[in-house]
Design a protein around this motif. Sequence first.
Motif, PDB file in Angstrom:
ATOM      1  N   ALA A 156       0.834  -1.208   0.000  1.00  0.00           N
ATOM      2  CA  ALA A 156       0.000   0.000   0.000  1.00  0.00           C
ATOM      3  C   ALA A 156       0.864   1.250   0.000  1.00  0.00           C
ATOM      4  O   ALA A 156       0.571   2.223  -0.705  1.00  0.00           O
ATOM      5  N   GLY A 157       1.936   1.225   0.777  1.00  0.00           N
ATOM      6  CA  GLY A 157       2.839   2.370   0.816  1.00  0.00           C
ATOM      7  C   GLY A 157       3.429   2.637  -0.549  1.00  0.00           C
ATOM      8  O   GLY A 157       3.525   3.790  -0.995  1.00  0.00           O
ATOM      9  N   MET A 171       0.591   3.975  -2.920  1.00  0.00           N
ATOM     10  CA  MET A 171       0.153   5.338  -2.599  1.00  0.00           C
ATOM     11  C   MET A 171       1.262   6.347  -2.832  1.00  0.00           C
ATOM     12  O   MET A 171       0.992   7.488  -3.210  1.00  0.00           O
ATOM     13  N   SER A 172       2.508   5.936  -2.623  1.00  0.00           N
ATOM     14  CA  SER A 172       3.599   6.878  -2.877  1.00  0.00           C
ATOM     15  C   SER A 172       3.685   7.182  -4.378  1.00  0.00           C
ATOM     16  O   SER A 172       4.271   8.179  -4.779  1.00  0.00           O
ATOM     17  N   MET A 197       0.147   5.426   7.594  1.00  0.00           N
ATOM     18  CA  MET A 197       0.880   5.759   6.369  1.00  0.00           C
ATOM     19  C   MET A 197       1.931   6.828   6.652  1.00  0.00           C
ATOM     20  O   MET A 197       3.027   6.795   6.093  1.00  0.00           O
ATOM     21  N   GLU A 235       5.224   4.778   6.597  1.00  0.00           N
ATOM     22  CA  GLU A 235       5.643   4.831   5.199  1.00  0.00           C
ATOM     23  C   GLU A 235       6.113   6.216   4.776  1.00  0.00           C
ATOM     24  O   GLU A 235       6.554   6.397   3.637  1.00  0.00           O
ATOM     25  N   VAL A 269       4.180   8.575   4.008  1.00  0.00           N
ATOM     26  CA  VAL A 269       3.304   8.960   2.896  1.00  0.00           C
ATOM     27  C   VAL A 269       2.108   9.741   3.441  1.00  0.00           C
ATOM     28  O   VAL A 269       1.513   9.352   4.445  1.00  0.00           O
TER      29      VAL A 269
END
Lengths: 392, 85, 464
Positions: free
Chosen positions: B21-22, B25-26, C150, C154, C156
């Motif tokens: 997911a990271g 989404m990035s 996130m 991450e 993000v």
Amino acid sequence: MESSDVVIVGAGIVGAAVARRLALGGFRVTVLDRGASAGGTSSSGEGNLLVSDKGPGAELDLAVLSGRRWAEFAAELPAELGPGFPDIEFEAKGGLVVATTATGADALLAFADTQRSAGVDARPVTAAEAAELEPDLTPRVAAAVFYPDDAQVQPSVATEALLASARRHGARLRQGVTVLGGVVSGGRLVGVDTTAGRFGAEHTVVAAGPWSAEVAGNFGVRLPVLPRRGTVVVTTRMPRRIRHKVYDADYVGAVESELAALQTSSVVESTAAGTVLIGSSRERRGFDERIEAAVVGELAAKALILFPFLADVPVMRAYGGFRPFVPDHLPVIGPDPRLPGLWHATGHEGAGIGLSVGTAELIGALMTGVEPEIPAAPFAVTRESLRKVTTG
Amino acid sequence: MKISVTVDGERLGAVAGQTVAGLLMSRGRVSWRTTSRTGRPRGLFCGIGVCFDCLVTVNGLSDVRACQRRVADGDVVETGAVDER
Amino acid sequence: MSVDVLVIGAGPAGLAAARAARRAGARVVLLDSSDVLGGQFWRQPLAGGSDADIRALQHKWDRFVALRRVLTDDPDCEIVTGAQVWAVDRRDDAPPVVHALVGPADGGDRRRRVFVPRALVLATGAHERTLPFPGWDLPGVYTAGAAQAMAKGEGVAVGKRVLVAGTGPFLLPVAASLLHVGATVVGVVEASSWRRIARGWVPRPHELRPKDLMSKSAELGGYVRALAARRVPYRTGAAVLAAHGDSRVTAVTVARIADDWTPRQGTEQRVEADAVCVSHGFVPRTEIAISAGCALAADGSVRVDEEQRTSVPGVYAAGEITGIGGADLALAEGEAAGRAAAGRAGGAAEVARHRAFADRMHSAHGIRPGWKAWVGDDTIVCRCEEVTAGQLRTVLAATETRGLRSLKLSSRAGLGICQGRICGRNVEDLLPDAPLDPGRTANRPIVVPVRLGEIAAPPVEREV
């Protein structure tokens, strides 16, 4: 005091089917359940309407009768209940019984022979034909028999549909009402005392599944119904790859077994929603609700023998329930001469969804004094094979 | 450490330890699946492995939670509706 | 290695429990489904983060570093990350047998491990509760926890222009994290009014230790300053009533709501945003506790005594699964649970003081019934099976069932892959009458989906 012609104890599939049949026959019916509708056994099985697992005899006769009634009911239902009612997902998809060993093959083919002699459509198929019916089936097929008359419903919705239909014909449903005892007058059961007061009735029908012995006990009557545990696991959704009900040939043996210990055999099928149901274990361990990893693991292992592709498929849910088990493996249906006014419609073990509508036919005929379509005597509580457990 | 992952046939550079997911989404993706009943788009929702909205297929195995699975070098990720393949 | 104390969950409660049990001399195995320790509270990148990130995104970080160091350096504490507990077998008068799969999340080839612990500490935490509203299934609507995960895990940002909405102090750190990873936070919208927040927090200040009050105020004050410095508007008594967009969120409707959360007609405003992060509180993750046979409190959390004992002998629970109370309470409970699980007593008073804080939070920020007025007939309630509130009502009217189990099977709400984790409580709340089988949506014997091939083979090891 509320009064009706018939009080039915239990709003599961059998109680619902009996309520509908009797309401259609002009009886004023009240259904009582200590919990919610379709809250017990009826919502914890697979929804099997099977002939394939039954040898010649009374239960097979009841299954054949029930099969006809289910087809009629599924056809009538949408018009009767209207488009807002959820689909009962009746599907006459047929069943395929598969033996993967030589011993299993001999037993399966011999069993199918006896069924055919009793009029069951049981068609031995070759491994190639089996692969055509089920392309993802294991290639290790020693023998296979196809039963076109095996069918399936969504059991919880089917229960609600039968109840809704019964209500449309005047039946009343009271949920959250526990029966505490019987009202006996002149040696006859004339009603029940409950947590919501007294309900008078000319006839009281016990349709409480595995809890039937407890209910009958409240009326002072011994009824040999015991809980037998069954566990089913459910996969995540996937594109449909399993087209029929598919069983390994051990299933028949497990159903007919008297052993208390855990037994599993595979029943694998897709549902309308795209999940795959894998059943079913059978264990006698009282009303113990726990689900054990070993049982789930064994169900998984057996399912992979039939369908190796399932190894990569996630299982997301397991549920268990209690099947009403009777020592001689036949349901108890009809009046109880030990207490006039008391009736039984219970003890169908894992076959209650299928047999419910046939059971309702029998009760309906017997209550109105009409000759039933099939003999009712084999299901009588007074039968010889139960004498030891119903007397004394 | 930089690693390489294939997403829907395209080779992408990724950072070891990133979740699927990271990674998605990035790169600006907000949805990567459609629902089975009405075909609505879905992507990340709960982010902690509870809602199962963010499912992807990794190395041929479906129903992998993108928010929980960390990418490994050479992983092949496929998005899209699992039950419509 | 024999297992004296098995701890499930390596967030604040689980880490504290593991350390306390080790201090009391027990040999400990600590399991977590993630690849890194810390749980959601101390979520961090696998490779660690920069000092600047840690300063901005983490709270009580020194506490974590100390706990982690002590446990990872300890040969009598086995830490198993990537360990997904998928089932537990309840035993009579003993902690359950715990079945885990160890390896990449949802991967098909994980190693099966089975533990038979002398004592078990459950520290499985909580997940967010999100109330449904029209458009909440659009991509771009996230739980606040997702935005936090996130950002922390991450680096993000879930959107460029982000609205944070819902209720509770958790909204503030989420907004601060979003700012740190580069998002513009267009507002924080708190459903509770100032009046209710004040009523919840202010009375009986003597019940709280000054130290706790200071610590909490400093933490929240820090967030408020961060938001003010970036000119992020903070509104109370308002809620997101709808998210708009075709394939993703492009705008949301925000409106004022009454004290019971009923929307005030005519106060709707449209706010342009490409992401909205919503949190309405937390639901304890009780799957394992329920399968283990632990009794629950009325609110669905695991019932524990003053030493964190559950109703099952040898099973303890700590942290958010015993009631939502935040990291300080989780640490205190974990400490008490770990000590008790290792056979030592003492720690109850500390926990009681912290709990007073949790009670206040609930009275200031608990969900109010007026939210049901946000939900239209075509609003999805169950995201997995795409069941709308209207369908739920239709099925209920058609069947007249009083049972959640029947309703679930007839409507399919809660039957999908999340198994009612997201919709369960919401469905229960939408029923006009209390169900006769409440809590049935929380019973999940399969803790998380596992592949049939992974569990078909008998386990290779059984660790007693």
